[in-house]
Design a protein around this motif. Structure first.
Motif, mmCIF file in Angstrom:
data_model
loop_
_atom_site.group_PDB
_atom_site.id
_atom_site.type_symbol
_atom_site.label_atom_id
_atom_site.label_comp_id
_atom_site.label_asym_id
_atom_site.label_seq_id
_atom_site.Cartn_x
_atom_site.Cartn_y
_atom_site.Cartn_z
ATOM 1 N N UNK A 591 -12.011 29.282 -16.227
ATOM 2 C CA UNK A 591 -11.987 29.764 -14.854
ATOM 3 C C UNK A 591 -13.406 30.184 -14.481
ATOM 4 N N UNK A 592 -13.977 29.578 -13.423
ATOM 5 C CA UNK A 592 -15.336 29.901 -12.996
ATOM 6 C C UNK A 592 -15.487 29.733 -11.505
ATOM 7 N N UNK A 593 -16.696 30.084 -11.006
ATOM 8 C CA UNK A 593 -16.883 30.047 -9.558
ATOM 9 C C UNK A 593 -18.223 29.503 -9.102
ATOM 10 N N UNK A 594 -19.196 29.246 -9.985
ATOM 11 C CA UNK A 594 -20.531 28.864 -9.542
ATOM 12 C C UNK A 594 -20.946 27.503 -10.043
ATOM 13 N N UNK A 595 -22.097 27.014 -9.530
ATOM 14 C CA UNK A 595 -22.631 25.744 -10.002
ATOM 15 C C UNK A 595 -22.881 25.796 -11.493
ATOM 16 N N UNK A 596 -23.292 26.966 -11.995
ATOM 17 C CA UNK A 596 -23.542 27.084 -13.429
ATOM 18 C C UNK A 596 -22.285 26.854 -14.252
ATOM 19 N N UNK A 597 -21.111 26.986 -13.608
ATOM 20 C CA UNK A 597 -19.847 26.773 -14.316
ATOM 21 C C UNK A 597 -19.366 25.327 -14.242
ATOM 22 N N UNK A 598 -20.012 24.488 -13.422
ATOM 23 C CA UNK A 598 -19.500 23.136 -13.185
ATOM 24 C C UNK A 598 -19.358 22.312 -14.461
ATOM 25 N N UNK A 599 -20.352 22.275 -15.372
ATOM 26 C CA UNK A 599 -20.152 21.486 -16.600
ATOM 27 C C UNK A 599 -18.977 21.991 -17.439
#
Length: 704
Positions: A591-599
């Motif tokens: 579960x994430x919310x930012x571009x840094x979490x996309x991968x």
């Protein structure tokens, strides 16, 4: 051993991926090959030349092209529009044919009208089935397209023969309905494929299209980012994105790196410090020297990580294609045996081809093709009403089977916005007066701390003159002719009183000294502990993956009830942690919310993006990368999605069981001629339609 990425043309389904991969792997000099349907690309490891690979892929019925050198990620250009138009035309033209089958309606269309209505459906809307079946036949392959083409084509020709022979009940609707139902399933598949590259587009769009290049004489020229080269000097204005990776050569500013770290606070940058493409400069302009461009930037590498993670997933619709690898050839052989057997038994081809056509039509896997996508369509509609957007049935199924669930911290289990916690007065000024002064100074600042202070003050603000931002330090200005400064202890040149809590401290001072300290901090979502507790009760192991420091991360995890914590992680670190868990046999949700979490969202068996903050930088890319998106604020929709995941998986299995059970019962009856007394191909068409209707009605139970 080199690795190269190529574009692939002509792929339409998961079986095409296997055919292309097989062709590449069998090429001399190729060590490994991976084909990505979402991006229409193939990554090949080995020493084979492009010409050799292209010839091998062309021999398999597809095309291979070399991507442009400056493209970080090759993206598919599939447009679902044509598929939608073919589906609509097929359904509209088929409807009158199906109405004629309703007893008592009295709608009997002349044969020439039925032929005119069905011909565009079969030979225009369904032309793609014939093209793919022909291409596969040339290479000794067969798929569901083969049965669809044979069934619809032979059924239409058979209907023409009936019409010319004066038969009253014609079977044009059999051919048309078969194509119309299958096009509906194919349209759902094409829409899913079209959305598969959204995450890559969102990531790459963070980098600006142009840059301000500085000449040797100081002149500024706006050029396309693609024209930048390592060693170029560039100026980045406040509020603009960094065009490429490099280092600061002049200026002081704060840079929003939330796309990398997930943390909301900008980082002070000065000469010699690194900058990453896609990050945003605040406060003042920076001059930088370019060190990496194009596919070598960290932003492009992140996009490649997303593409690779997406490519490693097998879509739920792949199940029907994999089963058809055995089912289709078996039906073709059985149809030929049926034709031969009845021809020998009766001595008349006219009598022999009816059972064979009946078998072909009744065995056309319409229900098999609809079993998964219809359940997915209804399931994602139900999920949306519960606050979850579902992009991939496989991920929804994985959520129901998950053993581990990892959370990002900022903006996921927390609100992601610094809020005022305490005001510590160090002089005779009241807390409200201190907050009013601080909010007035920060009114025109875009800094997250400024927004936190302004939000905390509900009243009117004072006018500020001589305002000035000091990147990395704070702000200053005059209020009612009195000079004030607001910022860090180092900027103010004073010591703050010790604060017995984790947070961000900023002070307000004038010429006489410190007047007050404001303590701000991210706030835990109210529902996070309760949701985490229910997930633990369901047997899930919970993890916290964050780019934040270890101490605040540990405190936050303890408050939520998460025992496994990994702090200080960049995007690659989160991705590696998920891969470690998967290597141990875990089914992992993230579960994430930012571009840094996309991968990480793309690599996880089930990626869940927080969509409630769609206006924040990077959330769009996270939502595009994740197959599940929470549309409502908070984490409660995860619980509803998990319950729905179990129900949807159950319905898919029921639908597939029905589709195969239907064939197991009716195919032997068709081959033995037992269905001829009930209308033969006419009954076959009706049975095929009822089979499809059954799986649709079963899927509609998910709406309850």
């Amino acid at each position: 051993m080199s690795s190269e990425t190529y574009t692939v043309t002509g792929m339409t389904c998961a079986s095409c991926v296997r055919h292309v991969e097989k062709a590449l792997v069998e090429t001399p000099g190729v060590r490994a090959a991976s084909v990505n349907l979402a991006t229409s690309t193939a990554t090949v490891e080995g020493e084979a030349s492009f010409e050799t690979l292209a010839a091998q892929v062309e021999e398999a019925g597809y095309g291979l092209g070399r991507p442009q050198a400056d493209q970080a990620v090759v993206q598919a250009e599939d447009d679902p529009g044509p598929a939608r138009n073919r589906m609509i035309v097929a359904l509209v033209l088929t409807a009158p044919l199906l109405l004629a089958m309703i007893p008592g309606l009295g709608l009997h269309l002349p044969g020439w009208v039925q032929a005119l209505l069905s011909a565009p459906v079969v030979f225009w809307a369904g032309w793609g089935f014939f093209v793919r079946a022909g291409r596969q036949a040339r290479h000794g392959q067969a798929s569901m397209d083969t049965l669809i083409a044979l069934g619809s084509g032979v059924a239409w020709i058979f209907a023409v023969a009936e019409w010319l022979n004066g038969v009253h009940h014609l079977s044009f609707e059999t051919a048309a309905a078969l194509v119309a139902f299958l096009l509906t399933g194919k349209y759902l598949e094409s829409r899913a494929k079209s959305r598969a590259t959204d995450a890559l587009k969102e990531l790459l769009a963070l980098a600006p299209p142009t840059a301000l290049r500085l000449g040797p004489d100081g002149t500024v020229t706006e050029i396309p980012v693609a024209d930048l080269r390592p060693g170029d000097r560039v100026r980045v204005l406040p509020g603009h994105s960094v065009p490429a990776d490099g280092r600061v050569t002049a200026g002081q500013a704060e840079v929003d790196e939330s796309m990398l770290t997930g943390e909301p606070l900008p980082v002070p940058k000065g000469p010699g410090e690194g900058l990453v493409a896609g990050t945003v400069v605040h406060g003042s302009a920076l001059e930088m020297e370019i060190q990496a461009v194009g596919a070598q930037t960290q932003l492009a590498r992140m996009a490649q990580l997303v593409a690779q993670a997406q490519g490693s997933k097998a879509p739920a619709q792949d199940l029907a294609d994999r089963i058809s690898a055995v089912f289709v050839p078996a039906i073709l052989v059985l149809a030929l045996l049926t034709l031969a057997g009845w021809w020998l038994a009766t001595g008349a081809l006219a009598s022999a081809w009816r059972p064979a056509v009946t078998l072909l039509v009744i065995a056309c896997p319409c229900a098999l093709g609809l079993a998964t996508p219809v359940a997915v369509m209804v399931g994602l509609g139900s999920a949306a009403r519960k606050g979850v957007l579902v992009r991939d049935a496989a991920a929804l199924e994985a959520l129901g089977q998950a053993t581990d669930l990892a959370f990002d911290k900022t903006g996921t289990i927390t609100e992601g916005r610094p809020r005022l916690r305490r005001v510590l007065a160090t002089s005779g000024l009241a807390d409200a007066d201190l907050l009013r002064l601080a909010a007035s100074l920060e009114r025109d600042s875009e800094h997250p701390i400024a927004r936190g202070l302004v939000t905390a003050h509900a009243g009117a603000l004072k006018p500020v003159s001589a305002f000035r931002a000091h990147p990395g330090g704070g702000v200053s200005g005059e209020i009612d002719g009195h000079a004030w400064r607001l910022g860090s202890a180092a900027f103010l040149g004073v010591a703050f009183p010790e604060v017995d809590e984790d947070g961000i401290a900023v002070g307000l001072a004038d010429a006489s000294g410190l007047k007050g300290v404001f303590v701000l901090g991210d706030r835990l979502r109210a529902e996070s502990p309760a949701v985490a507790g229910q997930l633990r009760q369901q047997g899930l192991r919970l993890h916290l993956f964050t780019g934040d420091r270890a101490e605040p991360a540990a405190k936050m995890a303890e408050a939520v009830g998460i025992e496994s914590v990994a702090a200080g992680l960049r995007p690659e670190g989160k991705l590696a942690r998920i891969r470690e868990l998967q290597a141990q046999g875990a089914v992992v949700g993230f579960v994430g919310d930012g571009v840094n979490d996309a991968p990480a969202l793309a690599q996880a068996d089930c990626g869940i993006a927080m969509g409630s903050g769609a206006g924040e930088q990077g959330t769009g890319a996270a939502m595009a990368a994740a197959p599940l998106v929470l549309l409502r604020p908070g984490l409660e929709p995860i619980l509803a999605a998990r319950r729905l995941a179990l129900r949807t998986h159950r319905v898919i299995r029921q639908n597939l069981g029905w589709a195969f059970g239907y064939n197991l019962v009716l195919v032997p009856l068709a081959a033995s001629g037992q269905l001829e007394r009930f209308g033969g191909p006419m009954l076959a068409g009706l049975a095929m339609g009822l089979s499809s209707l059954t799986v649709v009605l079963n899927a509609l139970r998910l709406r309850r």
